[in-house]
Structure formats: C-alpha cells, structure tokens
Design an enzyme around this catalytic site. Sequence first.
Site, mmCIF file in Angstrom:
data_model
loop_
_atom_site.group_PDB
_atom_site.id
_atom_site.type_symbol
_atom_site.label_atom_id
_atom_site.label_comp_id
_atom_site.label_asym_id
_atom_site.label_seq_id
_atom_site.Cartn_x
_atom_site.Cartn_y
_atom_site.Cartn_z
ATOM 1 C CG ASP A 15 4.874 4.973 -3.125
ATOM 2 O OD1 ASP A 15 4.199 4.166 -3.869
ATOM 3 O OD2 ASP A 15 5.034 6.314 -3.866
ATOM 4 C CB SER A 16 0.685 2.702 -0.903
ATOM 5 O OG SER A 16 0.446 3.888 -1.601
ATOM 6 C CG LEU A 17 1.479 3.533 -6.271
ATOM 7 C CD1 LEU A 17 2.113 4.571 -6.958
ATOM 8 C CD2 LEU A 17 0.141 2.971 -6.814
ATOM 9 C CB THR A 18 6.306 -0.633 -3.800
ATOM 10 O OG1 THR A 18 6.869 0.211 -4.968
ATOM 11 C CG2 THR A 18 7.096 -1.768 -3.656
ATOM 12 C CG HIS A 212 -3.608 3.530 -4.248
ATOM 13 N ND1 HIS A 212 -4.164 4.390 -3.321
ATOM 14 C CD2 HIS A 212 -2.154 3.636 -3.461
ATOM 15 C CE1 HIS A 212 -3.335 4.980 -2.436
ATOM 16 N NE2 HIS A 212 -2.205 4.477 -2.382
#
Lengths: 272, 272
Positions: A15-18, A212
């Site tokens: 997701d956004s963390l990646t 995040h």
Amino acid sequence: MASPAYTDAIMLFGDSLTQAWSDGSLSQRMAEYYLRRCDIVSRGFGGYNSDWAIPVFEQVFATKEAREKGYAQNVKLITIWLGANDATLPGEPQCVPLDRYKSNLVKLVQLIRDPSSAYHSPDTKIVLINAPPIIEDAWVEARIEKWKSFGSTGPKPEQNRDKAVTKAYAEAAIEVAKEQKVEIVDVWTAIVETAGGEGAEQLAPYFYDGLHLTSEGYAVLFKALSSLIITKYPKLNPETMPMRMPHWADVDLKNPQEAFDKVQNGRLAGEL
Amino acid sequence: MASPAYTDAIMLFGDSLTQAWSDGSLSQRMAEYYLRRCDIVSRGFGGYNSDWAIPVFEQVFATKEAREKGYAQNVKLITIWLGANDATLPGEPQCVPLDRYKSNLVKLVQLIRDPSSAYHSPDTKIVLINAPPIIEDAWVEARIEKWKSFGSTGPKPEQNRDKAVTKAYAEAAIEVAKEQKVEIVDVWTAIVETAGGEGAEQLAPYFYDGLHLTSEGYAVLFKALSSLIITKYPKLNPETMPMRMPHWADVDLKNPQEAFDKVQNGRLAGEL
C-alpha cells in the site's frame, strides 16, 4: 524489457507505505542498497487493502509462462506489506475483516508458491511485513487538516483507526507467516522497541501523520529487512552479488568491448 | 517483465552522476515525481565514459524487435548524461578526446533515432545532460582522502581534472544537442547561475567531493529537467499521465474487480 542485462529484480508490493519514493523511504533505501546489483520494482498502491491487492498482484506480477519464456525479470524476493488499511474500523470503505485479511495473505503467498498457480515462482523469496503501530490522535488530526486544506464541504473526518485493532492485524500477519513458513519483518515490534514504547510521544519521530513513516521509521524497517535478507538469503546480500557491468577500473583499456560482452546477469529471451 | 501493467518507463543513462540512488539524487527525485505513472529505470555506471557507454547502451536498451513484439517497456524518455569522465586529463584511463566524445554522443542519439538501428525507438524523447562544473581542489583532496582511507601503497593521486577542460566538454554537449536537434539540460550553466559564480566557495553547496552532486546540486538539475519535460513534452507531465491502478477512493466497493480489470496502461505481449 526496458532493462536488458538486468534479469533480476526485487519487488516491493503493498500500500502507501510501500508506494513512497521519498528520501529515506523503503524503495529509496532498497534501490541504493542494491545499486547495480538488481532492480527494485516498487508496486505500492496507496490506500489499498488486501482484497484489492489480489487482482492487482495478478496484473503486476509476471506469469510463470512469461517468466519461463524469458520475457520477465526474475523476482528474487518480494515484500508483501499489507494490513494498515485492512485495519480501518468496521464500516470504513477500506476495512477487511481480520479473518479475510489472513486468508488474503495466504492467497497472495499461494499465488507465488502453488505449482498450479499461473504466477508460480518457486525462486521468489517471500517476506511479509506487518502493519506498524499508529498514533491515533496524530492520525485524526492529519485527516482533519487535509479536509480543511481541501476546503471540503463533506463531513468532518472522524477517527477511522484504532491502535489495538491495528495490532491485531500485525499479529495476524505473524501467524500467517508462521503457518505459511515464510519470513516476516515484524515492523510493529521493531518500531515499538526502538521507540521504547507505544506512547504517542515515543512513536512521534517515526511517523509524520500518525500512520505513515518518516525516514527514521523506514530506517527501522530497512535495518530489520536487510538483516533478515543477509541472514536468511545470503545469495541476496548485495555485497556478494555480481555488479552489473564491470567496475570501470576493471575495463581493459586496450580491449574495452570484451568487458561489456560478458554480461554477468544473462539476457532475457525477450530482449532478442 | 517484472512490471506487467507498467508498459512505460523513463530511462536514466550515464555515469556515477546517474547511478546514485541516494536521498535527493536524480533517480530518487524522478521516481518520486513519476510515482505510479511510470517506472524510472536507472542505468548509471560509475566511472564510465562515452566510449564504454556505447556497448553498455546496446545491452541495457531494448531492441526495436523486442519492443515491437511487446517484450519490452516503452522508454518514453531517456536522459543521456556523460562527459564528466571523458573530460579527465589526457593520459588518464577515462579520458576520451573531445571530438570522439562528441561523435560518441551522436552515435548514442543515432542508435535511438536511426530507422536502420537495431535500437530504433522513434517514440523515445532524448534529453542530453552536460557535465556539471567541478571544484578542482575539493576533488583532488577527496581522491587523496580515499587513497589514505584505503591504506593504498600505490602512488598518491594527483589532479586528474581541470575545470576549463570539463567546461569544453559541457559546451560540446550543447553543440551536439543543437546539431542533432535533441533537448539538453545545460546543468553546467544552471548550477553556476544558481550558485552565483564558478568559484569554489560558490559551488561548494552543490558538490560533496568537488565532482559529485549533493542533494542541492541534484535539485538544480531536477528543476531544469522537470521544467523542460513539462514544456517540451507535456504528455510526459506526470500530473496529466494516468495513474497505474485507480485511486483507492475510486474503487467501487460493490464491484472492486472491475476497477482492476481496466488496466489503464495496456499489457505487454510478453506478459501473456
């Protein structure tokens, strides 16, 4: 292939963390770590949960057939980092119930592991990463700030996460890893231990909006991931992997062409 | 392909200045700029000159045949950034005479442009980047420091570069760009103008060893390159390029699969 002579890749999936390619992000750190060793293919999709990750995986991971025909890079290792969005509270659009989150992770692992899968890739090492902790107050404040800055006329955002709920998802990922016999980076625990606790003040340096990661947060993850790789998969230690193209000082000045004819990493069939 | 559903790429091709994946490097900045729009394929080879770049290009750039068969990503834009090593002083192993540097740049452009080339790629926009200025004293000091830290028994390194010589190469690249009708980022001038002059003190913030750029140096380049892209190639403005996979808030919760079936960027034939 835009990357002839680079037959090996590491895929970061999640997701956004990646998704982040910011300074100090996982992608940036991995790309620098594997400089001239292999490509880092970042396939992060902000906001996605494990339900949506499955059809996306089927589009971003090469099929067995494509790989065997030499059209596809070999993904030597994949990180699967999901859970932060699945753990939104019931009723939230991204929420995936805990049991389905677990079965989705199993499905993703099996898409790679199962010999009958179209995406079967026995040489791909699988590393799960679990959801990091959150700072609840910081997260809801960040949501409200965003809502204000957009001048939104919609309802004021409310809290859509809970630390204890996220922790249950983080623990569930560990259970899946054990059951499926794949490695996991327990980034929840790594951050809490580095921070010295789960309190908002302790966690603050590691998160920029309560959810995040900052560069400091990614540093904790990267340290754990790179240690795991070196320990469990020494062939993927970048220090011992051949460099793509020789070091410039090794080029024979009288016969430079020879150095480049020896492609150390093979060529893909599709490159012709 | 490790990157099904990502048929487009931007390739960064060159020497160590391109190779870096550090915080604030060209690669990192471009990867963040094109987040979920297209892949940034970094093909930088530290120490390489334009002589060595040609055989390497032929290994890292897909052939026309591979591309037409759909086995290769479309390289929508390539940056070719060479000259810093060609400009080492005569007698140095990396030195390439000015005329040959120019003809090598022409050859690289023609490998992409010439319809009879095996690497012909008419849709690939070509952007040259010239050599940045150097800080002579800082560079020779950095070489000596490295020599000391390695405990080398070889001869103490001497100066192997000259700012005026590097400038001649930087100007030559501009001439090639004009002759070949390709775009160029004149990073020499951009840095000197931003720094307010060519003096060692003025240039200091932009170089960490007198030759290689700091994040601040790369920021000057990135600003110039991104402005050029937006102005000259508006279709490659990431803000108007379709995002790979829909925004999570656009996923129809009742029929999520539908969103992912519409691959916005096509599929490569090689993906099967």
